[in-house]
Structures are given as C-alpha cells and as structure tokens.
Design a protein around this motif. Sequence first.
Motif, PDB file in Angstrom:
ATOM      1  N   LEU A 347      42.942  21.597  40.626  1.00  0.00           N
ATOM      2  CA  LEU A 347      43.775  22.735  41.000  1.00  0.00           C
ATOM      3  C   LEU A 347      44.638  23.196  39.827  1.00  0.00           C
ATOM      4  CD1 LEU A 347      44.232  24.343  43.636  1.00  0.00           C
ATOM      5  CD2 LEU A 347      46.232  22.903  44.042  1.00  0.00           C
ATOM      6  N   SER A 348      45.227  22.252  39.099  1.00  0.00           N
ATOM      7  CA  SER A 348      46.053  22.623  37.951  1.00  0.00           C
ATOM      8  C   SER A 348      45.209  23.285  36.868  1.00  0.00           C
ATOM      9  CB  SER A 348      46.765  21.393  37.389  1.00  0.00           C
ATOM     10  OG  SER A 348      47.818  20.985  38.251  1.00  0.00           O
ATOM     11  N   TYR A 349      43.996  22.759  36.622  1.00  0.00           N
ATOM     12  CA  TYR A 349      43.106  23.391  35.640  1.00  0.00           C
ATOM     13  C   TYR A 349      42.743  24.809  36.080  1.00  0.00           C
ATOM     14  CZ  TYR A 349      42.304  18.702  33.683  1.00  0.00           C
ATOM     15  OH  TYR A 349      42.451  17.473  33.110  1.00  0.00           O
ATOM     16  N   ASP A 379      36.501  20.556  25.502  1.00  0.00           N
ATOM     17  CA  ASP A 379      37.935  20.756  25.315  1.00  0.00           C
ATOM     18  C   ASP A 379      38.375  22.202  25.453  1.00  0.00           C
ATOM     19  OD1 ASP A 379      36.651  21.507  23.013  1.00  0.00           O
ATOM     20  OD2 ASP A 379      38.157  20.708  21.646  1.00  0.00           O
ATOM     21  N   ASN A 380      37.441  23.154  25.570  1.00  0.00           N
ATOM     22  CA  ASN A 380      37.820  24.560  25.720  1.00  0.00           C
ATOM     23  C   ASN A 380      37.337  25.075  27.067  1.00  0.00           C
ATOM     24  OD1 ASN A 380      38.035  27.451  25.544  1.00  0.00           O
ATOM     25  ND2 ASN A 380      38.190  27.234  23.327  1.00  0.00           N
ATOM     26  N   VAL A 381      38.271  25.518  27.879  1.00  0.00           N
ATOM     27  CA  VAL A 381      37.937  25.942  29.243  1.00  0.00           C
ATOM     28  C   VAL A 381      36.983  27.133  29.255  1.00  0.00           C
ATOM     29  CG1 VAL A 381      39.878  27.538  29.544  1.00  0.00           C
ATOM     30  CG2 VAL A 381      38.975  26.311  31.517  1.00  0.00           C
ATOM     31  N   LEU A 382      36.937  27.896  28.154  1.00  0.00           N
ATOM     32  CA  LEU A 382      36.010  29.026  28.091  1.00  0.00           C
ATOM     33  C   LEU A 382      34.554  28.562  28.113  1.00  0.00           C
ATOM     34  CD1 LEU A 382      37.741  31.317  25.418  1.00  0.00           C
ATOM     35  CD2 LEU A 382      37.832  31.521  27.899  1.00  0.00           C
ATOM     36  N   ASP A 383      34.326  27.305  27.756  1.00  0.00           N
ATOM     37  CA  ASP A 383      32.966  26.753  27.745  1.00  0.00           C
ATOM     38  C   ASP A 383      32.557  26.169  29.092  1.00  0.00           C
ATOM     39  OD1 ASP A 383      32.685  27.305  25.021  1.00  0.00           O
ATOM     40  OD2 ASP A 383      33.520  25.370  24.436  1.00  0.00           O
ATOM     41  N   TRP A 384      33.493  25.979  29.996  1.00  0.00           N
ATOM     42  CA  TRP A 384      33.237  25.136  31.160  1.00  0.00           C
ATOM     43  C   TRP A 384      32.145  25.668  32.077  1.00  0.00           C
ATOM     44  CZ3 TRP A 384      38.406  22.649  33.221  1.00  0.00           C
ATOM     45  CH2 TRP A 384      38.870  21.749  32.258  1.00  0.00           C
ATOM     46  N   TRP A 420      37.329  20.763  38.587  1.00  0.00           N
ATOM     47  CA  TRP A 420      37.781  22.146  38.420  1.00  0.00           C
ATOM     48  C   TRP A 420      36.809  23.105  39.095  1.00  0.00           C
ATOM     49  CZ3 TRP A 420      34.573  25.452  35.574  1.00  0.00           C
ATOM     50  CH2 TRP A 420      35.047  26.764  35.455  1.00  0.00           C
ATOM     51  N   SER A 421      35.507  22.881  38.914  1.00  0.00           N
ATOM     52  CA  SER A 421      34.506  23.781  39.466  1.00  0.00           C
ATOM     53  C   SER A 421      34.456  23.711  40.992  1.00  0.00           C
ATOM     54  CB  SER A 421      33.127  23.456  38.885  1.00  0.00           C
ATOM     55  OG  SER A 421      32.178  24.402  39.307  1.00  0.00           O
ATOM     56  N   LEU A 422      34.661  22.524  41.563  1.00  0.00           N
ATOM     57  CA  LEU A 422      34.720  22.407  43.021  1.00  0.00           C
ATOM     58  C   LEU A 422      35.896  23.208  43.578  1.00  0.00           C
ATOM     59  CD1 LEU A 422      33.894  18.609  43.454  1.00  0.00           C
ATOM     60  CD2 LEU A 422      32.557  20.509  44.412  1.00  0.00           C
ATOM     61  N   ASP A 462      25.914  17.242  51.146  1.00  0.00           N
ATOM     62  CA  ASP A 462      25.643  18.594  51.635  1.00  0.00           C
ATOM     63  C   ASP A 462      26.573  19.598  50.962  1.00  0.00           C
ATOM     64  OD1 ASP A 462      24.548  20.637  53.096  1.00  0.00           O
ATOM     65  OD2 ASP A 462      25.579  20.156  54.965  1.00  0.00           O
ATOM     66  N   LEU A 463      27.854  19.236  50.805  1.00  0.00           N
ATOM     67  CA  LEU A 463      28.809  20.095  50.098  1.00  0.00           C
ATOM     68  C   LEU A 463      28.351  20.312  48.666  1.00  0.00           C
ATOM     69  CD1 LEU A 463      31.645  21.526  50.119  1.00  0.00           C
ATOM     70  CD2 LEU A 463      32.530  19.404  49.136  1.00  0.00           C
ATOM     71  N   ASP A 464      27.844  19.245  48.038  1.00  0.00           N
ATOM     72  CA  ASP A 464      27.362  19.315  46.663  1.00  0.00           C
ATOM     73  C   ASP A 464      26.246  20.352  46.531  1.00  0.00           C
ATOM     74  OD1 ASP A 464      27.702  18.499  44.075  1.00  0.00           O
ATOM     75  OD2 ASP A 464      26.552  16.654  44.259  1.00  0.00           O
ATOM     76  N   GLU A 465      25.337  20.378  47.478  1.00  0.00           N
ATOM     77  CA  GLU A 465      24.225  21.319  47.422  1.00  0.00           C
ATOM     78  C   GLU A 465      24.706  22.759  47.545  1.00  0.00           C
ATOM     79  OE1 GLU A 465      20.985  20.771  46.718  1.00  0.00           O
ATOM     80  OE2 GLU A 465      21.704  18.748  46.247  1.00  0.00           O
ATOM     81  N   LYS A 466      25.687  22.979  48.415  1.00  0.00           N
ATOM     82  CA  LYS A 466      26.211  24.335  48.589  1.00  0.00           C
ATOM     83  C   LYS A 466      26.988  24.775  47.351  1.00  0.00           C
ATOM     84  CE  LYS A 466      26.274  24.613  53.615  1.00  0.00           C
ATOM     85  NZ  LYS A 466      25.119  23.737  53.745  1.00  0.00           N
ATOM     86  N   TRP A 467      27.737  23.842  46.758  1.00  0.00           N
ATOM     87  CA  TRP A 467      28.436  24.133  45.495  1.00  0.00           C
ATOM     88  C   TRP A 467      27.419  24.475  44.412  1.00  0.00           C
ATOM     89  CZ3 TRP A 467      27.700  20.879  41.185  1.00  0.00           C
ATOM     90  CH2 TRP A 467      28.436  21.232  40.060  1.00  0.00           C
ATOM     91  N   LYS A 468      26.370  23.685  44.306  1.00  0.00           N
ATOM     92  CA  LYS A 468      25.353  23.877  43.269  1.00  0.00           C
ATOM     93  C   LYS A 468      24.707  25.258  43.403  1.00  0.00           C
ATOM     94  CE  LYS A 468      22.622  20.403  42.739  1.00  0.00           C
ATOM     95  NZ  LYS A 468      21.498  19.447  42.957  1.00  0.00           N
ATOM     96  N   GLU A 469      24.366  25.624  44.628  1.00  0.00           N
ATOM     97  CA  GLU A 469      23.744  26.929  44.882  1.00  0.00           C
ATOM     98  C   GLU A 469      24.660  28.058  44.424  1.00  0.00           C
ATOM     99  OE1 GLU A 469      22.154  29.529  48.740  1.00  0.00           O
ATOM    100  OE2 GLU A 469      22.617  27.388  48.957  1.00  0.00           O
ATOM    101  N   TRP A 470      25.954  27.906  44.702  1.00  0.00           N
ATOM    102  CA  TRP A 470      26.932  28.930  44.310  1.00  0.00           C
ATOM    103  C   TRP A 470      27.072  29.003  42.786  1.00  0.00           C
ATOM    104  CZ3 TRP A 470      31.837  28.503  41.941  1.00  0.00           C
ATOM    105  CH2 TRP A 470      32.617  29.672  41.961  1.00  0.00           C
TER     106      TRP A 470
END
Length: 475
Positions: A347-349, A379-384, A420-422, A462-470
């Motif tokens: 959340l902070s990221y 180390d650079n959030v632009l790459d994430w 961060w991505s989740l 199951d959450l992982d699969e939906k995150w991955k699809e997104w």
Amino acid sequence: MKNRICFAAAVLAAATDLAGDPPDPRADWQKKWDTAVKNAAREHASLAKIAWSRKLFAIAFDENTKAAALDPANADAQKGLGKKNEAGVWVDDAKATVKKKDEGKESEIDAGKAALDQKRQPAFEKIVKELEGVGDFAAKNKLADEEKKTWQLLLEYNADHEKARKALGYEKQDGRWVPAEDVAKRNDGKKKIAGADEGKAVEEASDVETKTGWKLSKRRSKNFFFQGPYSDAEMKELIRCAEGARTAFFETFDLKEGDCDTVIDAVFVKTDTEHEKFIDLCAEIKGDKGSFMKTGGYHSYDPVFFECAQGGGNWHYVQDVCAHSTIHELFYLWSQVNANAWLDEGLSYWFTNRLLKSAETHCIEFALSGGGAGGKSWDNVLDWKGLIKQMLQENANPDAGEVMEANINALNAKKGCKAWSLVDYMLTARKKEFMEFIKLLQGGAKQEDAVKQAFGVSGYKDLDEKWKEWVLKNY
C-alpha cells in the motif's frame, strides 16, 4: 460494329465495378491482421522445433502454447502440445509424448538457449515488421481500436518500439516508457504535494531536543508535527509531502475530515549515529524493539509516530520515507488492522509511486541481485510493471499465498514487487471488494477467509489467477 459492341460491354463492366461495394478498411485490416498473426504463430512453432531439438522442452512447450493461442489452426503447435485433430477439433492425444522440463547438463542447456536466442531475434524482427505495416494501415484509416490492438501485440516482440509506445500514449521518463494513465496519476500526485499545507514554524524546544541536546527545525500543520536537522524550507517540503500523502489517502478510501483525526509526529535525522542516539535516548521506544530498530528507521502506532534516518540516501529518499511512513500510520489509524507485511508495504509503495514516482523506502531487501531479485534491478518503480509481466512470462511468479502470508523478513524483491501489484489490482480493478476485505479483517477474519468472501474466489490460488489475467491485459 462488333468492335463497338465489345467496347460498350467493357465500359459497362467497368461502370458496374465502380458502382460495386465501397472499400471497407476494417475488413482489409482484419485480413492483414489474420495473416500477420498466423505468420507470428508459424515463427513460434518453428522456434519450438529448434528448442525441442536442443532438449529445451519447457521452452518448446511455451513457444507452442503461444503459437496455438495466436493461431489455433496451427497443426505443428497443436501437435507439440499433445493434441490431435478429430473432425476439425483439436483434442488431447493420449499417445502423444509431451515434455515440459529441459534436459541435459547445465552447460548444454545454456548453450541451447544461446543458440535459440540467435534464432529468436530475426524471427521477432519479422513479426514486428509485419505488425508495423498492419498498425500503420489502421492508423492511416483511423481505426482506433484496431490500431491499439496491433501496437499492443507488437510490444510483446519489441518492448522499446517507439512508434508503438507513442501511439499508445506512453511517455518516456528517466529512460523508461510510462503508460499515459500512470503519467496522469503521478502528475495529480505531484500537484497534491505542491499545493499542500506547509505548516508553521515552531520555536519552543521539543522533548526530543531536550533529551538529545540537538537543535532541530520544527514545523506543525493541522495533521503533522515534524522536526529534524534540516532547513526550515526543507521541513516545509516534508510537511507538504505528508499532507499530500494524506489527501491522496483520504481520496482513495473516501474518507472525510474527522477521520484519522490524530496528529502524526515524526523525527528526521541525517546520520546513522544520530539515529542510534535517538533510539537510545527517546522514551517512546523501549526494550528489545529499541535495539532491533538500530538497523533502520522506526515507526510506531502507539504512540502514532515515525522516525526517518537519511543515512546514505539523498533528499528524494527522505521525501519517499516521509510519504511511505505517513501511509503506514494513516492506514492503521483508519483501519485499526495490524496488516500483514504485503499489505502494509504494498500500500505504501502504491501511494509513493503516484506521489513521488518512487518506492525507495525498503522495509524489505530490494537487492540488485540475490534476495529473490533474480539478477534484475528492481530499484526503480518505473520498471515494476514490465518486470512483473516478465516475471509471469518466465514462470518466476511467487504464489499469492506465499506473498500474502509472508512476514516482513520473508518479503524479497519479487515478493515485495508483487505485493505492490496485488494492491494495484485490488485498488484499481476491485476496489469495492478490497473495502469489503478490510471490513472482514477488522471483524477478525483470517486473511484467506477474508479473501475468499470479499473477492469471491476459492482461495489464494484463484485470486492469483485473476490477478495474473488482469496484469497481462493492463501492464
């Protein structure tokens, strides 16, 4: 006479052709697209054969999977996936041998991959060249959806393709392509900080000054009291940074004035020596926690307080810690959830990315190599976003459950970035469900049970699969 009749017939035929159906650019684009996609599938199937010949069976399976996804009618790809054609339908072939794991010595595998990469480069160049023509046709004929679809596929074969990036609204920042929506969000975050309250100078001595003997600059706004060995102008910047973070937090979670109605105190120090002195002398920190926190900055929920040690970081790092720690404090004040590490850090990221275009406060180890980084720089959030997508493509994706149940010391670079991505997925695409998730945690639910109920999934997998699809659609 006969010649006149023939001439008249020819004129009539020409007139009939001219009076026929008008040109249909969309249909023409579709033909070009179908051809380009089938050709790309052939290239993947060809690479699969080369990989198979070098016993790179995992890569061969992956290449055939891509080929079949692009062109389900590609027989080589389907057979490579262990399918057979029955009445025009590809079904599993029980007699087929499908290997999914590379074989051979490590040196042989490495040599095979190097040889395959030499073949992959010209193959991808051919795919890109053909897709460029398809994209240019769509652009020329103002087929916006078709143009977007073409450039998005092209970027899978050349991520730095300037024409495709610009056509999709990307902007280059710090040598990295940033999506239009991220540019807009960061511009909005920058404005929040620039226009925030900078507080007022405080002259009377503080408890920290009395205990340490330091002379600190101090400023107080409605929501923050900050002190540190910086100039008054620099302390103004930090107050604005925190107030901007607070505004962004309130907007994201639809809060109103009166919520989180507690002044957050913070102390900023420049050196590790000053940090250790602060830990030793200030009564807010006691016992084992004090000695443990000599390795870095500190934040507390009771009292509501954080400390930032600049150490070897630059001024932007200090600002990042300020915003990062502010979000930690606000999330706890609002939710009263002693969050798992993935949520607290992710959340902070998520907020510092929008506010400052950074994520430099590493409560976890974001090593350049090792530490779960896979030899890449995280180390650079632009790459994430690109690294997350690459992580999926390389089957190096840590399980969601492993990330969400990890303690702070178990979150390495990959897991921290996925945290961060989740959060990005939940707040961008599933905000209503995320708010329900927090309510369930507030009610004492176990985390996976809260995930199941709030997001309507069977569990972490199951959450992982939906995150991955997104992610695959949006990163």
